[in-house]
Design an enzyme around this catalytic site. Structure first.
Site, PDB file in Angstrom:
ATOM      1  N   ASN A  21      57.753  27.184  40.845  1.00  0.00           N
ATOM      2  CA  ASN A  21      57.258  27.702  42.141  1.00  0.00           C
ATOM      3  C   ASN A  21      57.466  26.676  43.248  1.00  0.00           C
ATOM      4  OD1 ASN A  21      55.952  30.448  42.155  1.00  0.00           O
ATOM      5  ND2 ASN A  21      55.014  29.566  40.311  1.00  0.00           N
TER       6      ASN A  21
ATOM      7  N   ASN B   1      47.083  28.748  46.926  1.00  0.00           N
ATOM      8  CA  ASN B   1      47.298  28.680  45.482  1.00  0.00           C
ATOM      9  C   ASN B   1      47.990  29.944  45.013  1.00  0.00           C
ATOM     10  OD1 ASN B   1      46.979  27.788  42.730  1.00  0.00           O
ATOM     11  ND2 ASN B   1      45.284  29.240  42.515  1.00  0.00           N
TER      12      ASN B   1
ATOM     13  N   ARG C 248      44.331  21.863  37.816  1.00  0.00           N
ATOM     14  CA  ARG C 248      43.021  21.201  37.919  1.00  0.00           C
ATOM     15  C   ARG C 248      42.136  21.993  38.872  1.00  0.00           C
ATOM     16  NH1 ARG C 248      42.143  17.612  34.276  1.00  0.00           N
ATOM     17  NH2 ARG C 248      44.133  16.801  33.585  1.00  0.00           N
TER      18      ARG C 248
ATOM     19  N   HIS D 286      48.209  32.346  41.679  1.00  0.00           N
ATOM     20  CA  HIS D 286      47.545  32.604  40.400  1.00  0.00           C
ATOM     21  C   HIS D 286      48.240  33.783  39.716  1.00  0.00           C
ATOM     22  CE1 HIS D 286      44.423  32.750  37.409  1.00  0.00           C
ATOM     23  NE2 HIS D 286      44.385  34.056  37.568  1.00  0.00           N
TER      24      HIS D 286
ATOM     25  N   ASP E  67      39.655  30.765  42.102  1.00  0.00           N
ATOM     26  CA  ASP E  67      40.518  31.942  42.261  1.00  0.00           C
ATOM     27  C   ASP E  67      39.861  33.059  43.081  1.00  0.00           C
ATOM     28  OD1 ASP E  67      42.454  30.648  40.707  1.00  0.00           O
ATOM     29  OD2 ASP E  67      41.673  31.493  38.851  1.00  0.00           O
TER      30      ASP E  67
ATOM     31  N   LEU F  51      39.487  22.118  41.739  1.00  0.00           N
ATOM     32  CA  LEU F  51      39.113  21.200  42.825  1.00  0.00           C
ATOM     33  C   LEU F  51      37.673  21.484  43.262  1.00  0.00           C
ATOM     34  CD1 LEU F  51      42.504  21.505  44.717  1.00  0.00           C
ATOM     35  CD2 LEU F  51      41.681  19.475  43.493  1.00  0.00           C
TER      36      LEU F  51
ATOM     37  N   GLY G 222      57.157  23.205  37.725  1.00  0.00           N
ATOM     38  CA  GLY G 222      57.488  23.144  39.150  1.00  0.00           C
ATOM     39  C   GLY G 222      58.480  24.199  39.616  1.00  0.00           C
TER      40      GLY G 222
ATOM     41  N   GLU H 139      35.731  27.571  47.669  1.00  0.00           N
ATOM     42  CA  GLU H 139      34.890  26.793  46.747  1.00  0.00           C
ATOM     43  C   GLU H 139      34.835  27.395  45.346  1.00  0.00           C
ATOM     44  OE1 GLU H 139      31.031  25.902  48.180  1.00  0.00           O
ATOM     45  OE2 GLU H 139      31.742  25.046  50.064  1.00  0.00           O
ATOM     46  N   GLU H 140      34.939  28.719  45.279  1.00  0.00           N
ATOM     47  CA  GLU H 140      34.841  29.391  43.986  1.00  0.00           C
ATOM     48  C   GLU H 140      36.235  29.610  43.400  1.00  0.00           C
ATOM     49  OE1 GLU H 140      32.924  33.458  42.517  1.00  0.00           O
ATOM     50  OE2 GLU H 140      32.051  32.697  44.378  1.00  0.00           O
TER      51      GLU H 140
HETATM   52  C1  GAR Z   1      52.768  29.914  37.345  1.00  0.00           C
HETATM   53  O1  GAR Z   1      52.828  31.116  36.626  1.00  0.00           O
HETATM   54  C2  GAR Z   1      51.507  29.876  38.202  1.00  0.00           C
HETATM   55  O2  GAR Z   1      51.140  31.119  38.718  1.00  0.00           O
HETATM   56  C3  GAR Z   1      50.495  29.414  37.179  1.00  0.00           C
HETATM   57  O3  GAR Z   1      51.158  28.450  36.412  1.00  0.00           O
HETATM   58  C4  GAR Z   1      52.557  28.721  36.396  1.00  0.00           C
HETATM   59  C5  GAR Z   1      53.258  27.477  36.884  1.00  0.00           C
HETATM   60  O4  GAR Z   1      54.639  27.582  36.757  1.00  0.00           O
HETATM   61  N1  GAR Z   1      49.341  28.865  37.844  1.00  0.00           N
HETATM   62  C6  GAR Z   1      48.129  28.912  37.331  1.00  0.00           C
HETATM   63  O5  GAR Z   1      47.874  29.398  36.252  1.00  0.00           O
HETATM   64  C7  GAR Z   1      47.052  28.287  38.199  1.00  0.00           C
HETATM   65  N2  GAR Z   1      45.767  28.711  37.788  1.00  0.00           N
HETATM   66  P1  GAR Z   1      55.582  26.550  37.553  1.00  0.00           P
HETATM   67  O6  GAR Z   1      55.050  25.158  37.252  1.00  0.00           O
HETATM   68  O7  GAR Z   1      56.929  26.781  36.925  1.00  0.00           O
HETATM   69  O8  GAR Z   1      55.518  26.904  38.997  1.00  0.00           O
END
Ligand code: GAR
Length: 201
Positions: free
Chosen positions: A17, A110, A94, A112, A148, A96, A15, A145-146
């Site tokens: 971010n 989101n 997850r 990524h 990333d 969606l 958490g 829908e797709e």
């Molecule tokens: C972050 O690096 C985020 O970009 C990535 O997970 C990490 C979460 O860190 N997200 C993904 O890979 C989504 N596909 P956090 O829980 O400390 O924010």
């Protein structure tokens, strides 16, 4: 005073971010406010962090649901009840379904950890390293829908140095994510369409 947009944040893990978004939204002039944090895992560290910031939390435990459909229906109810106008996925691990995404069309953001459209899906840092890239980074995009693949709202770019490991690179990218995601959420809330571009300094 202007009415603030309601934001629900979805997490699965640390958490960090989420915290960056919450801290920025705590600023008085911010156009949005965090109203709920939902985790798909009861042990997500971010839940404690959210509580420490006095943000309401909820768990929609994927493992306790009979499958994706029940999980998404429960999640949908929780989000709708919260009155959220924007949903931020922040380390939410997850996928969606189109059905869920379309229920909140153009409302789900989101982050990524790659310069999309490169390295969609998991293990983006390892793949950036093994591809011999000179740069890597993170992208905030609208969820479509797709996987990333939605509209890019902002990107952060870091250098890859000789001798970087996956852990070192992930840390460098994450630090920039914490600047990027709040900046994008502000723009998105203000309906500013200019894309944010950040470089690691
Ligand atoms: C972050 O690096 C985020 O970009 C990535 O997970 C990490 C979460 O860190 N997200 C993904 O890979 C989504 N596909 P956090 O829980 O400390 O924010």
């Amino acid at each position: 005073m202007r009415k603030k947009l309601k934001v629900t944040i979805l997490i699965s893990g640390n958490g960090s971010n989420m915290l960056a978004l919450i801290n920025d939204m705590m600023e008085k002039d911010h156009p949005a406010e965090p109203i709920l944090v939902i985790s798909d895992r009861p042990d997500a560290k971010g839940l404690k962090l959210a509580k420490s910031k006095n943000i309401k939390t909820a768990i929609v435990n994927y493992k306790k649901c009979s499958g994706q459909q029940e999980f998404e229906e429960t999640l949908k109810k929780s989000i709708s009840l919260s009155g959220a106008e924007i949903i931020c996925l922040a380390g939410f691990m997850r996928i969606l379904s189109p059905n869920f995404v379309n229920a909140f069309k153009n409302q789900i953001l989101n982050i990524h950890p790659s310069i999309l459209p490169l390295f969609k899906g998991l293990n983006s840092h390892a793949r950036a390293l093994s591809s011999g890239m000179a740069v890597h980074g993170a992208t905030v995009h609208l969820v479509s829908e797709e996987l990333d693949n939605g509209k890019i709202l902002g990107q952060g770019i870091v250098k890859i140095f000789e001798g970087d490991t996956e852990t070192i690179l992930a840390k460098r990218v994450l630090k920039l994510e914490h600047k990027l995601y709040p900046r994008v959420l502000r723009n998105f809330s203000e309906k500013i369409s200019e894309k944010i571009v950040l470089f690691d300094s």
